[in-house]
Design an enzyme around this catalytic site. Structure first.
Site, PDB file in Angstrom:
ATOM      1  N   ASP A   1      -7.089  -4.859   7.813  1.00 45.16           N
ATOM      2  CA  ASP A   1      -7.813  -5.704   6.865  1.00 45.16           C
ATOM      3  C   ASP A   1      -8.686  -6.723   7.586  1.00 45.16           C
ATOM      4  O   ASP A   1      -9.759  -7.074   7.098  1.00 45.16           O
ATOM      5  CB  ASP A   1      -6.838  -6.430   5.936  1.00 45.16           C
ATOM      6  CG  ASP A   1      -6.407  -5.565   4.761  1.00 45.16           C
ATOM      7  OD1 ASP A   1      -7.254  -4.826   4.242  1.00 45.16           O
ATOM      8  OD2 ASP A   1      -5.235  -5.622   4.373  1.00 45.16           O
TER       9      ASP A   1
ATOM     10  N   HIS B   1       0.802  -1.217   0.000  1.00 46.24           N
ATOM     11  CA  HIS B   1       0.000   0.000   0.000  1.00 46.24           C
ATOM     12  C   HIS B   1       0.841   1.276   0.000  1.00 46.24           C
ATOM     13  O   HIS B   1       0.288   2.376  -0.127  1.00 46.24           O
ATOM     14  CB  HIS B   1      -0.921   0.022   1.225  1.00 46.24           C
ATOM     15  CG  HIS B   1      -1.968  -1.044   1.198  1.00 46.24           C
ATOM     16  ND1 HIS B   1      -2.924  -1.131   0.217  1.00 46.24           N
ATOM     17  CD2 HIS B   1      -2.200  -2.085   2.035  1.00 46.24           C
ATOM     18  CE1 HIS B   1      -3.711  -2.168   0.450  1.00 46.24           C
ATOM     19  NE2 HIS B   1      -3.289  -2.769   1.547  1.00 46.24           N
TER      20      HIS B   1
END
Length: 246
Positions: A171, A46
């Site tokens: 997540d 990311h």
């Protein structure tokens, strides 16, 4: 192995404080290494890292501090690029099944243990013999960050060749559809128990130094004490607040 291995640190029993770097800055990585965390994580999934800056960051930090590369995904290309740059460890995201774990391990090891391709600028400096020697020092971490991963954590942890598990709490909250600390805490405890049952260190993403300290007290060997994004944000807010007229 060109840079220090993470394996001796994992083999000990001390807390492993991590600094998580996502902004893609090699100078920031060098500054971080001077602070001497136990290890540095480069977030290639990311973060803003490009291949050249990853190589530069590892060159400037790896002699002092082991570098963990959180790979972009669980593919041969992503894992090979991280290891070819000299990372001491790969942290492979979104591991949900034993088959996912096997693929990550296979991509992380040269033959005959796996199917990683020989190449990369740094590995080629030492030749094949050095590659095979370095292969024994690479650590493979698997990220458990979904409900399916939690449910399969015991089976995943039992697979030979894994060096550590690491929980991605963000997540996991998305996968669970809840950020309730009790709910996510129960999931994390299951992963920690699976790691312990199979003699593996377990890490967890924490959002602050205080949270990292608490995680260590709960039995997690690895925790994130700081991230470049939070340090920059908090530093700017603090400076501007201090400079504001009374």
């Amino acid at each position: 192995m060109l840079f220090p291995s993470l394996k001796p640190i994992l083999a000990g029993n001390t807390a492993i404080d991590l600094v998580w770097l996502a902004l893609g800055s090699a100078p920031m990585a060098e500054f971080t290494a001077h602070a001497r965390p136990a290890a540095i994580v480069l977030d290639l999934q990311h973060g803003l890292w490009e291949r050249g800056t990853v190589e530069a960051a590892i060159a400037s930090t790896g002699q002092r501090v082991p570098v963990i590369a959180r790979c972009a995904d669980n593919t041969h290309a992503a894992i090979a690029q991280a290891l070819d740059a000299g990372a001491a460890s790969v942290l492979v995201p979104l591991i949900e099944t034993v088959d996912d774990a096997r693929r990550a391990l296979d991509a992380s090891r040269y033959p005959p243990r796996g199917s990683r391709s020989a190449g990369g600028v740094r590995p080629l400096l030492g030749g094949i013999a050095a590659m095979l020697e370095a292969d024994t020092q690479v650590s493979v971490g698997l990220m458990i960050e979904t409900v399916a991963g939690v449910e399969n954590a015991q089976a995943i942890a039992a697979l030979p060749g894994i060096d550590y598990l690491f929980i991605g709490t963000g997540d996991l909250s998305l996968s669970r559809g809840s950020s309730d600390p009790d709910v996510i805490g129960h999931d994390c405890a299951q992963v920690l128990a699976a790691a312990r049952a199979h003699g593996l260190p377990c890490g967890i993403y924490t959002g602050s130094a205080e949270a990292a300290r608490q995680a260590h007290g709960q039995g997690y060997r690895m925790a994130v004490a700081a991230s470049d994004i939070d340090l920059l944000k908090q530093g700017l807010q603090s400076a501007l607040a201090a400079a504001a007229p009374a």
